[in-house]
Motif scaffolding. Structure first.
Motif, PDB file in Angstrom:
ATOM      1  N   ILE A 239       0.687  -2.258 -10.757  1.00 52.70           N
ATOM      2  CA  ILE A 239       0.177  -1.010  -9.750  1.00 52.70           C
ATOM      3  C   ILE A 239      -1.093  -0.606 -10.222  1.00 52.70           C
ATOM      4  CG2 ILE A 239       0.566   1.431  -9.537  1.00 52.70           C
ATOM      5  CD1 ILE A 239       3.646   1.005  -9.651  1.00 52.70           C
ATOM      6  N   LEU A 240      -2.155  -0.170  -9.447  1.00 52.40           N
ATOM      7  CA  LEU A 240      -3.246   0.102  -9.446  1.00 52.40           C
ATOM      8  C   LEU A 240      -3.408   1.500  -8.858  1.00 52.40           C
ATOM      9  CD1 LEU A 240      -3.810  -2.955  -9.372  1.00 52.40           C
ATOM     10  CD2 LEU A 240      -6.247  -2.706  -8.875  1.00 52.40           C
ATOM     11  N   ASP A 241      -3.824   2.642  -9.308  1.00 48.90           N
ATOM     12  CA  ASP A 241      -4.065   3.988  -8.875  1.00 48.90           C
ATOM     13  C   ASP A 241      -5.029   4.071  -8.093  1.00 48.90           C
ATOM     14  OD1 ASP A 241      -5.827   4.682 -10.855  1.00 48.90           O
ATOM     15  OD2 ASP A 241      -4.546   6.378 -11.505  1.00 48.90           O
ATOM     16  N   GLN A 242      -5.431   5.200  -7.222  1.00 48.26           N
ATOM     17  CA  GLN A 242      -6.540   5.494  -6.343  1.00 48.26           C
ATOM     18  C   GLN A 242      -7.770   5.165  -7.109  1.00 48.26           C
ATOM     19  OE1 GLN A 242      -6.704   9.071  -4.417  1.00 48.26           O
ATOM     20  NE2 GLN A 242      -7.530   8.134  -2.541  1.00 48.26           N
ATOM     21  N   ARG A 243      -8.058   6.011  -8.432  1.00 51.86           N
ATOM     22  CA  ARG A 243      -9.279   5.945  -9.049  1.00 51.86           C
ATOM     23  C   ARG A 243      -9.767   4.475  -9.446  1.00 51.86           C
ATOM     24  NH1 ARG A 243      -9.456  10.569 -12.681  1.00 51.86           N
ATOM     25  NH2 ARG A 243     -10.203  11.808 -10.904  1.00 51.86           N
ATOM     26  N   THR A 244      -8.539   3.515  -9.915  1.00 50.44           N
ATOM     27  CA  THR A 244      -8.862   2.258 -10.154  1.00 50.44           C
ATOM     28  C   THR A 244      -9.470   1.521  -8.952  1.00 50.44           C
ATOM     29  OG1 THR A 244      -6.891   2.375 -11.990  1.00 50.44           O
ATOM     30  CG2 THR A 244      -7.646   0.332 -11.270  1.00 50.44           C
TER      31      THR A 244
ATOM     32  N   ALA B 242      -2.382   4.273  -4.020  1.00 51.34           N
ATOM     33  CA  ALA B 242      -1.777   3.221  -5.056  1.00 51.34           C
ATOM     34  C   ALA B 242      -1.474   1.962  -4.216  1.00 51.34           C
ATOM     35  CB  ALA B 242      -0.634   3.723  -6.057  1.00 51.34           C
ATOM     36  N   VAL B 243      -1.919   0.780  -5.088  1.00 47.34           N
ATOM     37  CA  VAL B 243      -1.442  -0.444  -4.553  1.00 47.34           C
ATOM     38  C   VAL B 243      -0.379  -1.068  -5.404  1.00 47.34           C
ATOM     39  CG1 VAL B 243      -3.311  -0.897  -2.878  1.00 47.34           C
ATOM     40  CG2 VAL B 243      -3.412  -1.651  -5.495  1.00 47.34           C
ATOM     41  N   LEU B 244       0.348  -1.991  -5.164  1.00 48.09           N
ATOM     42  CA  LEU B 244       1.268  -2.864  -5.828  1.00 48.09           C
ATOM     43  C   LEU B 244       1.332  -4.131  -5.754  1.00 48.09           C
ATOM     44  CD1 LEU B 244       4.003  -3.202  -7.510  1.00 48.09           C
ATOM     45  CD2 LEU B 244       5.341  -2.995  -5.577  1.00 48.09           C
TER      46      LEU B 244
ATOM     47  N   PRO C  71      -7.443  -1.336   0.231  1.00 51.02           N
ATOM     48  CA  PRO C  71      -8.065   0.006   0.932  1.00 51.02           C
ATOM     49  C   PRO C  71      -8.169   1.071   0.177  1.00 51.02           C
ATOM     50  CG  PRO C  71      -5.548  -0.551   0.783  1.00 51.02           C
ATOM     51  CD  PRO C  71      -6.242  -1.698   0.039  1.00 51.02           C
ATOM     52  N   ARG C  72      -9.389   1.715   0.325  1.00 43.93           N
ATOM     53  CA  ARG C  72      -9.766   2.883  -0.490  1.00 43.93           C
ATOM     54  C   ARG C  72      -9.089   4.016  -0.320  1.00 43.93           C
ATOM     55  NH1 ARG C  72     -14.981   2.617  -2.684  1.00 43.93           N
ATOM     56  NH2 ARG C  72     -16.279   0.518  -2.389  1.00 43.93           N
TER      57      ARG C  72
ATOM     58  N   ILE D 141       0.880  -1.252  -0.193  1.00 47.56           N
ATOM     59  CA  ILE D 141      -0.051   0.083   0.029  1.00 47.56           C
ATOM     60  C   ILE D 141       0.944   1.239  -0.074  1.00 47.56           C
ATOM     61  CG2 ILE D 141      -2.112   1.102   0.965  1.00 47.56           C
ATOM     62  CD1 ILE D 141      -2.250  -2.071   0.534  1.00 47.56           C
ATOM     63  N   PHE D 142       0.605   2.065  -0.991  1.00 44.71           N
ATOM     64  CA  PHE D 142       1.421   3.273  -1.182  1.00 44.71           C
ATOM     65  C   PHE D 142       0.551   4.601  -1.021  1.00 44.71           C
ATOM     66  CE2 PHE D 142       4.210   0.372  -3.187  1.00 44.71           C
ATOM     67  CZ  PHE D 142       5.610   0.468  -2.620  1.00 44.71           C
TER      68      PHE D 142
END
Lengths: 424, 497
Positions: free
Chosen positions: B268-273, B292-294, B287-288, B242-243
């Protein structure tokens, strides 16, 4: 091509156009790859390389293209050439992105120089060809491969992009510097292994691998009646995570690798484990338990010697074989007097001989290749044994396509005439 | 057109619309009525593939079942002077299967047999219509899998993968399709059947398989593919890191690569994704509040993985990661991947249309380029979400929009061009796995000179001198359907030579 007198005039015209810095006339009687050489071209950068090819095309003067001159015998018999085009002065690492693990080198840079430069920074060049003076361009043009092939994959896999000067003198680029790319046709695949018959490589972007934390080389010796077990173990070894080279060696090369006297008729299994300490220890321990293998110190340069053996021999054949059929190759080839090196993980069998009755030995190679449905490549063959043979094998239905490619990339046939498959 | 023009003046060999009846009859004789689609309502779905911004209805669609039928269809098209367009499942995102005016689409979806599996030698021979995931499913019990795994793997076909040199999350460690194709049977653009390569993967002579894979269906039609199979790894560890933001996540990825680790995948998935996924059926408990998550997957010998997990943890912590979750079991691992692979589907909820971009940059440049990409989208007032193969430097900036809003559509196109230009300026390229197709043909000059493209045309011409096989793709050209009168405009005048 014009008459002999006209051809001489054209060679001189090429030399005069390019100037003494790049082009020089050779003393009478100079030969390379069995051909008389009148002109020597040694461009220092891509622009000069392009000038060379433009002049050669205009004057329709064919050349043999060279890198480190380590494997000049590869391919079909070279046709008449006017000169040699050497890439040796196109040298140096252009850019080394340590963070990304990619590197651009000029074609004439030695593989050994690049390997040393990157290993000092924690990376490894996944190219391990035979021949100490092999250049980056030469290794790519010959699709050079060595004992670590099953781990590295074929060399083409490590090529990200190429700058290639076409026969017309046009400087072109394919691929790029990134590790994933489908932008445009994958011409790098076509150039790799084309023996300089479609264009001259100016520079290459290569993908590096992380250097292993630990490396261990082990050797096990098998009696002649245990070769079946040796094959099974060799194949199993090649499929373990940390094993990046596994070679089964028989005949004269086995003795050279230190097989004790009396075992010369048997075979030697050479295994290199590399990677993180945990997996290296696990795989090495396994090998010792299975075979009684002993560790060999780094200074013995065992893999280096293996590479040289793989590239040796006046008569040398490479058979690409499915793993399930590999074990049928060793005995007949050894009986015919060949030294045999088998890389079970890559499915490659090298049969090398210095002094055999050529026709008989070739007949054996053909019979074995046919028996195991191998892709046969004759890497070296004495001229007297060559005959009309295409060393790549009969291209069959692909012949018109191969000819069409050559015509479109090199219409005046100035690049390594005669060398490629089906080009004669 | 619903049926070919029954013009009484039609001579055989002329373009569809004049001699179409004769061609339709010949095609029907080859594939049967069941294998030929000519009605408008049937042809409608073949107007485009996954790239829906452009569309062009073909004259006919044929559904061959054998190599011989494909060859006969190609010969019939040649005799009629009609271009043909190979198609797999139509999931491609660059328009590689878009018809051109007057063309016949050759869809390989009925050629879906796995012809042979050789577990000992780790090879399989498949027809081009075999669905990517079906192959891995069929060989899993042998301890093997087929490594290339595009996000569309539940639908896309091996033949389409060969045409596009498809990648996927695990390309990072295992390579793209080109690294897994050993041999191909090809119906050449003249209707001849040619076998390229060898099951050993080391055919002597020129590497024609390497040249063919990724040629976007322009060099011929693959009718049988021999692929390399890969052993399932002994152990797998999947981490969710979690970043605080996407730039930081990119920085961590660069550091992992620079350290010399080779994970199987780094996505990587960014916040909007994340929000889109969590609002959808693909919800995975991400986590909303994360920027970003990796998803980082490591595989290999079990003994090697623990130290690697530890190093990833260290790098993550040093780069402001707030949490590193290691999948505890296969269920949790599947959940992480469900979020990743369902991301595109989840985005479908955000707006009527989704433009999925594809570009690659040097991995060390990811942080600065991703920041630029976000800036471009903001400047054009567009809704951007990023889900991408970070380990390969392969960006997928996705723009959610509504094509009925012409102004917004214009901004989408404009921003897309700027994103590609930014990637190229950073040393990157305009496509990493989707292909050039029709989508990016006019952006090729960003990357290649006329001489570079001319070298590629030489290869094209050696295979297809008359440019009848999937014309209009992979090379810069003018727009096809903008001037789509097939009677006025022969395919042979297509200006890419």
């Amino acid at each position: 091509m014009s008459e002999a007198s006209g051809a001489v005039h054209s060679v001189q015209a090429v030399q005069q156009e390019l100037g003494a810095d790049v082009a020089s006339m050779q003393a009478p009687g100079q030969e390379l790859a069995g051909q008389r050489i009148e002109l020597s071209l040694r461009p220092r950068d891509g622009a000069e390389l392009a000038s060379c090819l433009r002049a050669l095309s205009e004057h329709e003067q064919p050349v043999v293209v060279t890198g480190g001159c380590t494997r000049m015998g590869l391919g079909n018999r070279l046709g008449d050439v006017a000169g040699v085009l050497s890439t040796e002065r196109l040298s140096g690492i252009v850019e080394f992105d340590e963070q990304d693990g990619v590197l651009q080198a000029m074609a004439g840079t030695r593989v050994s120089e690049v390997a040393a430069a990157v290993v000092a920074r924690g990376w490894e060049l996944p190219v391990d060809p035979p021949g100490g003076t092999t250049t980056i361009g030469g290794a790519i043009a010959t699709a050079a491969t060595g004992p670590r092939r099953h781990h590295y994959g074929p060399l083409r896999r490590s090529i990200l992009g190429l700058d290639v000067v076409l026969a017309s003198g046009e400087r072109t680029r394919c691929g790029g510097r990134v590790v994933k790319n489908v932008t445009g046709y994958d011409l790098a695949k076509l150039y790799a292994g084309s023996l300089g018959t479609l264009g001259v490589i100016e520079s290459a972007w290569l993908r590096l691998r992380p250097a292993p934390e630990e490396t261990r080389t082990l050797v096990a010796v098998f009696a002649s009646d245990a070769s079946g077990r040796a094959f099974a173990l060799g194949l199993e070894a090649a499929r373990r995570d940390s094993v990046r080279a596994a070679a089964l060696v028989s005949g004269a090369p086995a003795a050279e690798l230190g097989a004790p006297t009396g075992h010369a008729a048997g075979c030697v299994l050479v295994v290199e484990c590399a990677g993180d300490p945990g997996s290296v220890a696990r795989d090495a321990d396994w090998l010792v338990a299975e075979t009684g293998a002993r560790a060999v110190p780094e200074e013995a340069r065992l893999l280096g010697r293996l590479r040289e053996l793989q590239g040796s021999g006046r008569l040398r054949a490479r058979l690409a074989v499915l793993p399930s059929k590999l074990s049928r190759t060793l005995t007949p080839l050894a009986d015919a007097g060949f030294g045999v090196i088998v890389y079970p993980g890559a499915g490659f069998v090298y049969a090398v001989a210095e002094d055999v009755e050529n026709a008989e030995a070739l007949a054996t190679v053909d019979a074995v290749a046919s028996d195991v449905c191998a892709d046969l490549l004759i890497e070296a063959i004495p001229d007297e044994a060559r005959g009309a043979r295409d060393v790549f094998g009969d291209p069959g239905a692909a012949a018109p396509l191969l000819r069409s490619l050559k015509e479109r990339f090199d219409p005046h046939r100035i690049l390594n005439p005669g060398r490629g498959q089906g080009f004669r | 057109m619903s049926t070919p023009d029954p013009s009484p003046h039609a001579a055989e060999g002329s373009l569809p619309g004049s001699g179409g009846d004769a061609l339709a009859a010949r095609l029907r004789a080859i594939v049967g009525s069941d294998g030929l689609l000519v009605r408008d309502d049937e042809l409608f779905v073949y107007e485009c593939d996954g790239l829906t911004l452009e569309a062009c209805r073909p004259t006919a669609v044929v559904l061959p079942e054998t190599t011989a039928q494909v060859a006969a269809v190609v010969r019939a098209c040649r005799a009629a002077g009609v271009p043909f367009v190979p198609r797999g499942a139509g999931t491609g995102l660059s328009g590689g299967a878009h018809p051109v005016p007057g063309s016949v689409v050759i869809e390989c979806s009925r050629m879906k047999k796995i012809l042979a599996v050789d577990a000992e030698n780790r090879t399989a021979v498949v027809q081009p219509g075999v669905v990517n995931a079906d192959l891995s499913d069929a060989i899993q019990h042998l301890g093997l899998f087929y490594a290339p795994d595009p996000s569309s793997q539940l639908a896309c076909t091996i033949g389409g993968n060969v045409a596009e040199n498809s990648g996927g999350p695990h390309t990072l460690k295992y390579g793209a399709t080109t690294d897994h194709v050993l041999a191909v049977e090809v119906v050449m653009p003249d209707g001849e059947i040619l076998r390229l390569g060898s099951p050993t993967g080391a055919a002597s002579g020129l590497d024609l398989v390497g040249a063919f894979v990724g040629s976007e269906g322009t060099l011929g039609i693959a009718t049988e593919v021999t692929v390399r199979l890969t052993a399932l790894p002994e152990a797998i560890e999947t981490l969710l890191v979690i970043f605080p933001d996407v730039v930081t996540a990119c920085r961590a990825v660069g550091e992992v690569i620079g350290t010399g680790l080779v994970p199987a995948a780094m996505e990587i998935l960014d916040q909007r994704t994340i929000a889109a996924v969590e609002d959808s059926v693909y919800a995975a408990g991400l986590p909303r509040d994360a920027g970003a998550v990796l998803i980082c997957e490591l595989d290999g010998a079990a003994v090697s993985l623990d130290p690697q997990v530890e190093r990833i943890r260290e790098i993550a912590r040093a780069n402001q990661a707030s949490d590193v979750r290691v999948a505890e079991d296969e269920t949790q691992r599947a959940q992480f991947w469900k979020a990743r692979k369902g991301a595109f589907g989840a985005m479908g909820r955000l707006a009527p249309d989704l433009y999925v971009h594809d570009a690659v940059v040097p991995r060390a440049k990811l942080p600065e380029v991703i920041a630029q990409v976000c800036e471009i989208a903001d400047r054009h007032r567009l809704r951007l979400s990023n889900v991408f193969h970070a380990g390969d430097g392969n960006l997928h900036p996705n723009i959610s929009f509504d094509r009925r809003d012409e102004d917004e559509l214009g901004r989408v196109i404009q921003a897309g061009g700027e994103i590609l230009a930014a990637c190229v300026a950073a040393g990157g390229v305009i496509t990493g796995e989707h292909g050039v197709g029709v989508e990016k043909r006019d952006y090729l000059p960003l990357v290649f000179s006329e001489a570079d493209l001319d070298a590629m045309r030489r290869l094209r011409a050696a295979f297809d001198p008359d440019l009848v096989c999937n014309p209009g793709k992979a090379f810069p050209t003018t727009r096809f359907c903008a001037e789509s009168n097939p009677k006025a405009r022969g395919y042979d005048q297509v200006p890419f030579e």
